[in-house]
Each structure stands twice: as C-alpha cells, then as structure tokens.
Design a protein around this motif. Structure first.
Motif, PDB file in Angstrom:
ATOM      1  N   ILE A 150      -6.041  60.834  -2.705  1.00 30.85           N
ATOM      2  CA  ILE A 150      -6.268  60.464  -1.301  1.00 30.85           C
ATOM      3  C   ILE A 150      -5.327  59.324  -0.910  1.00 30.85           C
ATOM      4  O   ILE A 150      -4.704  59.344   0.156  1.00 30.85           O
ATOM      5  CB  ILE A 150      -7.744  60.054  -1.076  1.00 30.85           C
ATOM      6  CG1 ILE A 150      -8.664  61.253  -1.338  1.00 30.85           C
ATOM      7  CG2 ILE A 150      -7.952  59.554   0.351  1.00 30.85           C
ATOM      8  CD1 ILE A 150     -10.155  60.901  -1.315  1.00 30.85           C
ATOM      9  N   ALA A 151      -5.196  58.328  -1.797  1.00 33.49           N
ATOM     10  CA  ALA A 151      -4.315  57.190  -1.496  1.00 33.49           C
ATOM     11  C   ALA A 151      -2.869  57.659  -1.328  1.00 33.49           C
ATOM     12  O   ALA A 151      -2.173  57.235  -0.394  1.00 33.49           O
ATOM     13  CB  ALA A 151      -4.407  56.148  -2.616  1.00 33.49           C
ATOM     14  N   LEU A 152      -2.432  58.563  -2.211  1.00 33.45           N
ATOM     15  CA  LEU A 152      -1.051  59.051  -2.108  1.00 33.45           C
ATOM     16  C   LEU A 152      -0.864  59.848  -0.819  1.00 33.45           C
ATOM     17  O   LEU A 152       0.168  59.733  -0.148  1.00 33.45           O
ATOM     18  CB  LEU A 152      -0.693  59.910  -3.332  1.00 33.45           C
ATOM     19  CG  LEU A 152      -0.640  59.160  -4.668  1.00 33.45           C
ATOM     20  CD1 LEU A 152      -0.289  60.106  -5.806  1.00 33.45           C
ATOM     21  CD2 LEU A 152       0.376  58.017  -4.606  1.00 33.45           C
ATOM     22  N   LEU A 153      -1.869  60.647  -0.456  1.00 31.25           N
ATOM     23  CA  LEU A 153      -1.782  61.400   0.804  1.00 31.25           C
ATOM     24  C   LEU A 153      -1.712  60.442   1.983  1.00 31.25           C
ATOM     25  O   LEU A 153      -0.944  60.673   2.928  1.00 31.25           O
ATOM     26  CB  LEU A 153      -2.986  62.334   0.953  1.00 31.25           C
ATOM     27  CG  LEU A 153      -2.964  63.583   0.069  1.00 31.25           C
ATOM     28  CD1 LEU A 153      -4.256  64.383   0.236  1.00 31.25           C
ATOM     29  CD2 LEU A 153      -1.760  64.456   0.412  1.00 31.25           C
ATOM     30  N   ALA A 154      -2.505  59.367   1.922  1.00 33.27           N
ATOM     31  CA  ALA A 154      -2.486  58.393   3.008  1.00 33.27           C
ATOM     32  C   ALA A 154      -1.100  57.762   3.119  1.00 33.27           C
ATOM     33  O   ALA A 154      -0.550  57.627   4.225  1.00 33.27           O
ATOM     34  CB  ALA A 154      -3.550  57.319   2.766  1.00 33.27           C
ATOM     35  N   ILE A 155      -0.518  57.389   1.973  1.00 33.55           N
ATOM     36  CA  ILE A 155       0.833  56.819   1.991  1.00 33.55           C
ATOM     37  C   ILE A 155       1.810  57.845   2.555  1.00 33.55           C
ATOM     38  O   ILE A 155       2.676  57.522   3.385  1.00 33.55           O
ATOM     39  CB  ILE A 155       1.250  56.377   0.569  1.00 33.55           C
ATOM     40  CG1 ILE A 155       0.455  55.133   0.156  1.00 33.55           C
ATOM     41  CG2 ILE A 155       2.748  56.070   0.519  1.00 33.55           C
ATOM     42  CD1 ILE A 155       0.725  54.660  -1.259  1.00 33.55           C
ATOM     43  N   GLY A 156       1.651  59.099   2.149  1.00 37.17           N
ATOM     44  CA  GLY A 156       2.516  60.159   2.679  1.00 37.17           C
ATOM     45  C   GLY A 156       2.394  60.276   4.183  1.00 37.17           C
ATOM     46  O   GLY A 156       3.400  60.404   4.897  1.00 37.17           O
TER      47      GLY A 156
END
Lengths: 644, 644
Positions: A150-156
């Motif tokens: 989820i964190a990586l998707l948010a950064i993306g």
C-alpha cells in the motif's frame, strides 16, 4: 514500439507543455499553502504527543510542562520563520539553506546543508507515507500484511500526480489540507469554550484508566529530560523551509507571495500546535500506547460525532499529502545542485510537463527503498528524521547572519551583488542579525540534542550519509570541471585539430547488397578504401572472392584483404587489423571504418541475425581515433514480402 | 570491464581452440560409448519396474509376463538399432531422424522429427537431473527442500562441463558409466549363478511382506494392460538415436566408429535389461512404493555388501550423467536446423572451445525452466517423456524404408546422390527395407499407445508443443529466405545502387572541442555541411553564436541553422529537420549525419552526462536512407587529470 511507448507516456503524463508556459504553471497562494504547508501542519498529528511521551516519566505534574515546552517550540518556529522570510526576500530565486550557505559560508557548508535537506526529503516521503498507511491499516486491520505494498502504491500515486505537473497537483492537494485545518480549528475552538469555561460553559469530565505515579528528577537528569521532550516537539518544525526553496514555484511577484504564504503557514501551524498543547494540558490527557493524543482530544471535545471522524479521516489523508512536500523540494534542490555541477546534469532537465522528472523519479526510488528496508514502519524511521532539517536551519541562519553583516556595511542608497543576489541598505540590519545569531545558536543546540539522544537508534546512519553525500557531490563537481576543461575551446587554435587520415576500412563478411552500398559509400569518402574479410573457412574465402569479381566497376581501386583465421571470434582480428593501420600507417590521425548493416522491419526478427555489426560498433567506439560510419541497408516489407 | 569479462571467461571455459583442432577434439569409441550410452543404459534404473508396475494388477501370475514383455521391448530395440546402423552407414554426416526424414519424406516430416527430438532432449535433461536429485535426497532427507536448487546446480555443472568442450566431458563421464555397467553386470552374473542354480548353487530365499491377490482380465482390457506394460518398458528406448545424430563427434572413420559404438551400446543395454527382467521374474520380486526393483535385486544378490552400495551410488550418478546425452544432441541437432535456416543462424556458431555454445545455453535455460515448473519432480514429467523419441523412430524408419527403395532401383556399380548423401547398389536392400517397414509400423503403434495412455496426464502438452515448434521453424525459414532474396546480389546491376547525397548534417548542442572535430570531419566529406542547433533558450542561442564566430576558418562554408524550440525534447525537431532535408532536397538518396560524441575514460562517469548522442544515433538508425557517422572525442586521464 517507440510509438506505443510515446502513446502510453501521453496517456499517463499528458501532452507536453511548451517552455514558455512555465509562468502559467505556477502556484497562487491558496494552492501554494496547500502544497507547502501539509508537512508542517500534519506534524500536529504527533508533535504534542512526542513531548508528552517523554514528560510522562515525571507523572501528571510533568505533563503540565507540555504547554511551556510547546510554547518554546513555537518561539523557535517563529524565529525560524522570521529567518526564512528574510531569506525569501533576499534570495528571490529560491534555494533556501543551500543557496544561503553557498553565498555566505562557502562550498562545503552549502553542500552539507543540501545533503542534510535531501536526506530529510527522502525521509519525509517515507515517514509520511508509512504514517498514512498506519492510519489505513488501523481502520482496516485485515490490510496490515499489505502495508508495504500500500505504501509503495501511495508513493507511486504521488509520483504520478507530480509528473503531471505542479498546478494540477496543487489542485488535488488543496482540499484535504484545508479540510484538516478547518476541522482541527473547530475542535480547538469548541475545546476552548468547553474547558476554559468561556461563555459560562461547564467543563466535561475526562476519565482515565491509567493512574500515574509521581516521580521527581533533579539536576542534570531533569534538564536532560526537558531537552529530550523539547526535541520531540521539534518534529513540528519539519517542512518549514519548504517555501523558501520553492519561491520560483509561485506566481509573480514570487518573493511577496512566498513570504505571505510562509507567514500564514507559520501562524496556522502555531495556532494548531499551541491549541492542541493547551487543551491536552488542561484536559490532563495522558499519552498511551492505544489512542493518540489528537484522537483523545477530538473525541472528548466533539463527542465522537461527525467532527471526530472528519478530523480522523483528514489526519490520515494529510499525512499522505505531507509526502508531497518532498516531491516539491527534492527535485528543485537537486536541480540547483545539478546546475552548479554537484549532481548529474540531467537532474535539471525539465520533462514534458515542465517538472524535474528525473528528480521526481529519483526521490520515488529512494523513498520506496527506505519503505522497503523499514517495512513501512515509520516508528523505526523516526530517529533518522528531523536531524537534517535542523542542521539546515543552523547553516541557513548562520548564513543569513553573515549576509546581514554585509547589509550593515552598506550606506543608504548603496547596493551590492554577492554573486547570487543583490542586497541593499537596510536600517534595522543589526536587529535582524541578532535574531539570526540567536536562531543559529538555538538550532545548533537542538541539533546536538537530537543527535545525542537518537544516535544509537539510527541517527548514526544519517551522520554517515550526509558526509558521504558531500564527498559524492564534490567528486561529481571535479569530474564536470575536468571534462569542461578538456572540451573547452578557449585555448584551442584552429591548427591544433587532429588530422583525418585518407584511409577508409570496410569490414565485410560476405558480398551482399548491404556490402555493396557500404563500399559505394566508402569510395565517395576516399580513394584509399580497404575491404577486409576475416575468413574462417576455405568456402568463405572462395565465396567472397567469386562474388567480389562480379562487380568490377564498383570494386575497382578497392583493396580486398582476405585474412584466414582459425578461430571463430572474428572481432579480435578485425580490431587488430584496424588498430594496426591506425598505429603504423596513420598515427595520431582519425581512421574511418564503414560498417555495413542491414535493418529488418520486424524488430522481433532482429534476434535471428548475428549482431556482429552492433558489437563491432560498440567495441570500436571505445578505441581512440576511430570514426565509425554505419551504412544501413533497410529491408522493407511490401505485401508480406521483404524487399530491399 | 571488457578485459575482466574476458579473463573470467578464460578461467571458466579455458583457452580458445583453433578451428583446425576440431578433429582432435573428437571422441574415440571408449569415450563415445560413455557419452552416448548413459541415457539408454541408465534406463535400467526404471524400465523393468515400469513394466512390473502395470502387471502387478494381475497378481504374481501377471508379473511372470515381465520377461516376455522385456524380450518384446528388446526385440524392438534391436529393430531400431538395426535401422540406426543403416542410418549411420548411409548418412555419415549425422543428423539422425531429422536428416533421414528431410532426405526421404520432405520438409514437414523432418521438422516434426526435429521438434519431437528437441522436446525430448530438453525433457531428458530435466527428468534425468531430477531423478538423480531424488537419489541424493533419498540418501539425505534433510536436503529435500533444496531439491530444485540442487537440480539447477547440477544442470549448471553439466552446462559448464559441456562448454569446456567435448573431449574433456567425455573423460569426466567415462568412469561412472563403466562403473555402473560393470557393477550391474556382476550382479546379474552372480544372480544367474545363484537363482538359476548354475554350478550346483542352491537359490537364496526371497521373502515378501506383501501378499498379492490374483486377478483375471480378459479380452480388450487384458490386451490394453499388456500394451500399457509394454509402453512402460519402452522408456528403455530413449537415447538410442543419440549416436546417429552424433556421428561427426567421433574420430575418423566416423561412420564405422559410430556404428560399432551403437552395436556395443545396444548389446550392453539389452544384456542388462533382459538380465534384470529375468532375475526379477525368477526371484518373483514385487514392485512397491518403497524400494526400487533394481535395489531389491541387488540387495538379495549381493547381500547388502560393497557391491550393493557400488551399484546404488553409480545408479544415482549415471542418472545425472544421462542428462549429458541431451547436451550432446540438442546443440548438434539445433546446428543442423540452423544451417538449414529453420533455427536462428547463431545456433550453428561454434564457441571458443569448438562446441555449439548457444545450443548448450539454450538447452540449459529450457531444461532449468522445466525443472522449476515441475519443482524437480520427475514423476510428474514422465508422461511427457519418450513420446518425442518414439515419433522420431517412426519417421526415421519410414524414411530409411524409402531410401532402401531408392537403393533397390540402382544397378550394381551405380551410385546416386540424394541431395544429402550418396547411395550405392546393395544386394540385400529388400530385406533391409522390410525390417524398416516393420520397425516403422511397430514404433507408430507404440507411439499411438503412448499418446493414448498418457494424454490426460501431460502428453497433450507435447502434442501441442511439437506442431508449434514446426510452425516456428517454418516462419524462421520464410524470414531468412526473404532476407536472402532482399540482400541477394544476383539480380543487382551496378547502376541500381542508391545515390549518396552531397549534404552532411551535424547536430550540435554547443561549440566545444568535440563539435569542432565533428565539423572538421564533415568538411572533409562534403562542401554542403549544415550544422543544426535546437536552441531551447535565448542564452543557448547567444552562446552558440558567439563561440561559432571564434573559429572563422573552420566554420567558413558551413551553414549554421539555429532553431528556437519551446519544448525540451530536442530529438523530435532534430529528426524532423533531418527527415525534411532527406525528403524534400534529396529524395531516395543517402543523407549523412555526423554526430559528435565525447567519450570519458571513466565508464562509471558516463551516467553523469546526457545520453542525447546515443539516443539520437539509435533513433536515426531506424530511419531509412540515413548514414550515421559517430566522431568520437576521447578524453584521457593523465595523472588524475582528464585531458583531450
């Protein structure tokens, strides 16, 4: 292939903007506040708690010290804000601590400030995103195992928004920031009415499950504890410098708009901070493992109604958005460094949508790396955080103090160009200088406290990374300077240039239409054309000789060298043949090699052919004094048939 | 960088061999048998068991049918061996089923044979390696969870051995093969002495824990069961064709040596197979989940002494080595296909050590893929296995039957060149033809039985892959033929060749020493040189103009086009500029573009520079009628200082 990539890029990023549109892409104050303030304002989600978390050791009597310490932090914030308003007014091109230090303290302090800030921006993104994800996973515990994704998707997602360009991201970020500020302000107002018994309202009771033990500390231990609590509160200070770096992101008049935004931001953040700290002290809230101070406060004041959920939801959202501050500042500061030759040049290239695309992507990569390494656990990251920003405050204020001294040396009406900016006579320079000096000393002390109290928990890593970055910046600068000297035309005489040898070498493996074209081209270049064929079998020698004879007019005057070779790696003897001609016959002259190549329309069919020409070109590329000419022979497809 | 890669390659693979050494790298019969027979001989580890595993349904009375069925398989093996000796003698250049089918049955049957064999070779590697790993993991159960990694390491090891060259791998593989054959022969001899009561020895008792129920089947069901048992025994037949493909791997006289090796291999394999089957029947062994038939047999005969462990250890080892057969045949058959234009040309390139390196690496990749997909479980792979080889037997024998008919049409003393090989008059051609016809029909029936009994368990996959491969081979062939036609010089007149335009375009971004060199080079090529600069800012235009003026002699006669551009992607307008000149001024002529490039000695520093020149070259490469000239400007390092 190329078309498809381009089309996908258009779809994701949007149509390219012309350079002249740049000014129109800038931010007005409303959007600017939303973009630059989310970091500072979102720290209200944890700053008061960070103070109380330390003071709780002293029991409820100790917690009463929360408000005084919060006021001290607020005073420090005011000091820093004042300093940065000066910076904005004196450095209208932006650059914050880096520019100020460069102009007043020299190269290494400025690189140190830059390294400190860049480190902190990466951490801002990682910490804020992870904290936002924690809010989500608290609400939906079944998502806990996916927190990293989820964190990586948010950064993306934030990366994507930023690649689309600054104004659009301003629009997206404006609403949640104002919704959070509005909600929290309302909570504070209602809270003051209820708990300070304004308008005759009786206070609501606050009940605790925890009973605190009193504990008395004296002397050094007591002061150390207060310092630690104070430095916990300093997390409220991250993000203050953002505006000063981003002056040029504002619509003209840039300095004025930026300074006004800075003031509004500082005042808003301090109202919220002091408001929360006062209420928390008055209501005698106790920080615990379970519920956050902000949640306790909001719940008691609003009675768990719509307002409670509003504040909670936008707390989560603004934490995500705080990451955006990093996306404003990291690419911009990188571009300053790149312009000065301390980071790769392409960091200052603006992409299709006029943003520093490479900086945005670099930040996305680095912060994703931190999220991966720490498993999206922002608690583990916190000891690394806020150090860099405090170091940059110190350097920035020290620099401003120096600048004010220069201002003080001017007579009324007099101006001076410092190398970066132009300063004029100012009446109250000495007062400003004193404020900057005090600010520098105080932030330096706070920095020392931060390092000391957090060193073993991870601050050592930052203490290692910052000097390493400074070293790297310095090496890059040395490289660029050396290349510039080597390429410089300032000492070149026209007669200095290297000679071009008359010889042209054409390596061939067979005589086909592509070879004929290359030979034809070579004959136009020179009357000393040498075709060379490395023959690995008698059949090959025979075939080439026979076909060569079929084109007497074309091959007339061309020397054909067929070299028998008992191994199969023909690149080695080819390279040696070329190097030999270069070294023996034409030393210190440019030797030309014409490489015939045929290019198939089906990219997928390219793997069916030996890539000898490609490899040869790449290898010759690294030899000195060799000019490589690729003569392409294109095969086109017509009605499903390949044609020359 | 390049040097290091080369050094590592030397270390792993060894010094390169000259092409003329090829003959010396060939195999004598002792090594040849070890290399080519390991697959066939190793099948004794499971072939008898495969028959008994089906017959056990009928109870102990059914198991008595093992020997007759084994004799039937042995008869089929003799048939096939006979056919392949004919193949070896008639096709001394090797090629086995593919060559025979190509010469006698046409393109598609030959491609089908090739696809079937290649599929089976990949499976040979995957199945044998996994079976070998199973032997290891049975001995050391704690390694069970690493089975996939062990299998991949084993494939890697065999790949490495084979990349080092054929003779060295022959030496490595010789010992275990002979050790296995010797050990098993000894077991069979002792077993015959004991259980057939030769020399007056009384038989040892064999005890069973299992009591078998008798069961009677009749009619179709009974025949179906026998067919399934027979096809199980056919796993003994994989690998027989190996020698015929590898005739050219033998020392001269190749055919004679290969045929002799084939006979010895066939006889040895059959002695072992019949010996094991006879003893297993006489001793009334019962196949079970636990211990293999071969282990039971060896244990009883040798009394669990040294001989038992010897046979068990070398069973495991020879299973690993059977994988090596695939490494001999897959690359060789691929090279035949590549030579005929059905597989990528580079499949026929011989590497430094005279082996078909690309074929070896392709096989390693494909079989590793199978191992990964099936988790190194050879039981799951078995239904896919042995189908391909049986199909190739059928096609090979059908082809030989046709060839014999041609032989029959010759008069004594007469010869005929079939296109691949030369045949002579033979007296007993009709007898040979009949044997081949019977062989073709029998193997076709066995193939049908294999497909029918294993279809749902995985044979469908092979039935899908083989036609797909045939289609792919065909498409590759069409592509090569079209390219050959397009490149062919047979219809070219010297006057047909494309004109070379007089213009030379030099894209520049700045005027530095690299640019000056490129301009100087361009002036030598043509008197119509045009420098083009895409200017993205007024400062850039100004700088280029000023510096240009500093070199009046060099720039005299060169047209400088500075084009203002309001975006940042300068490649697009550059391409348009070049395409426009090509299209409008010089249609259907070669236009020359000189790209200045500077090359830094520090490869690691290359990322600090914009890669515009590299990207431009790649893009122009795909435009028609454009010749790209890279004029490199090398910066060298001297005493730590970069210099031109």
């Amino acid at each position: 292939m190329n078309m498809t990539f381009s089309a996908v890029k258009r779809l994701l990023i949007g149509e390219p903007f012309p350079t002249s549109r740049e000014v129109h892409e800038r931010l007005d104050k409303v959007r600017g506040l939303a973009i630059f303030a989310s970091d500072t304002i979102s720290s209200n989600a944890y700053a008061t708690e960070a103070i109380m978390h330390v003071l709780i050791v002293l029991g409820s009597g100790g917690l009463a010290l929360t408000l005084p310490l919060a006021l001290a932090v607020a005073a420090l914030v005011l000091l820093v804000v004042f300093s940065y308003i000066q910076t904005i007014m004196h450095y209208p091109d932006g650059g914050g601590a880096y520019t100020v230090a460069k102009d007043n303290l020299g190269r290494y302090p400025s690189l140190m400030a830059a390294a400190a800030l860049l480190t902190d921006y990466v951490l801002t993104v990682a910490v804020s995103t992870s904290a936002g994800v924690r809010a989500v996973t608290s609400a939906f515990p079944e998502t806990l195992e996916y927190r990293v994704i989820i964190a990586l998707l948010a950064i993306g997602f934030i990366t994507w928004i930023n690649l689309r360009g600054v104004r659009e991201s301003g629009t997206i970020f404006a609403f949640p920031t104002y919704a959070f500020v509005g909600g929290l302000l309302l909570v504070i107002i209602i809270g003051f009415v209820r708990y300070f018994e304004l308008f005759g309202v009786a206070p609501l009771p606050v009940t605790h499950e925890v009973v605190l033990k009193q504990k008395d500390l004296t002397g050094v231990a007591y002061i150390w504890l207060l310092l630690r609590a104070f430095s916990g509160g300093c997390t409220a200070m991250t993000g203050i410098e953002a505006v000063s770096n981003g002056v040029q992101a504002f619509k003209p008049p840039e300095s004025r708009n930026a300074a006004q935004t800075m003031v509004v931001m500082g005042v808003l953040a301090m109202i919220l901070f002091i408001g929360v700290a006062s209420l928390a002290t008055t209501m005698e809230l106790i920080p615990g493992e379970g519920e956050s101070i902000l949640s306790q406060l909001t719940r008691h004041v609003s009675g768990s109604g719509v307002l409670y959920y509003w504040v909670q939801a936008f707390t989560a959202l603004i934490l995500f958005l705080a990451a955006n501050t990093g996306y404003q500042d990291f690419p911009r500061l990188s571009s300053f460094l790149a312009k000065d030759g301390f980071m790769p040049r392409w960091m200052q290239n603006r992409g299709d949508r006029l943003v520093y695309s490479m900086g945005i992507l670099t930040l996305a990569l680095l912060s994703s790396g931190i999220v991966l390494i720490f498993g999206a656990d922002e608690i583990a990251m916190l000891p690394l955080y806020a150090l860099g920003v405090m170091l940059s405050f110190t350097l920035s204020q020290a620099g401003m103090s120096r600048l004010m001294k220069k201002v003080g040396s001017l007579q009324p009406g007099e101006s001076l160009f410092t190398g970066v900016t132009t300063i004029h006579y100012e009446k109250n320079w000495r007062w400003k200088q004193h404020v900057n000096q005090v600010g520098a000393v105080v932030t330096a002390v706070v920095f020392a406290v931060l390092v000391a109290t957090k060193f073993l928990e991870g601050a050592w890593l930052v203490a290692l990374v910052i000097p390493l970055l400074v070293y790297l910046f310095d090496r890059i600068h040395v490289h660029y300077e050396q290349v510039a000297t080597a390429l410089s035309t300032s000492t070149v005489q026209e007669s200095d240039l290297i000679e071009v040898a008359n010889v042209v070498i054409v390596p061939i493996a067979d005589v086909h239409r592509g070879t004929l074209l290359a030979l034809q081209y070579a004959k136009r270049l020179s009357n000393d054309v040498r075709a060379v064929c490395i023959s690995t079998s008698p059949q090959m020698r025979e075939r080439v000789t026979a076909r060569w004879a079929r084109f007497p007019r074309l091959t007339a005057g061309i020397k054909l060298d067929i070299i028998d070779y008992d191994y199969r790696d023909i690149l080695k003897p080819l390279e040696e043949y070329i190097a030999h001609i270069n070294r023996v016959e034409f030393p210190d002259q440019l030797v030309t090699v014409v490489v015939p190549e045929f290019i198939s329309p089906e990219l997928t069919a390219q793997w069916l052919h030996n890539q000898t020409a490609t490899v040869l070109r790449a290898r010759l590329h690294h030899m000195k004094d060799i000019v490589v000419i690729s003569v392409p022979f294109h095969i086109t497809e017509e009605n499903g048939q390949l044609k020359a």
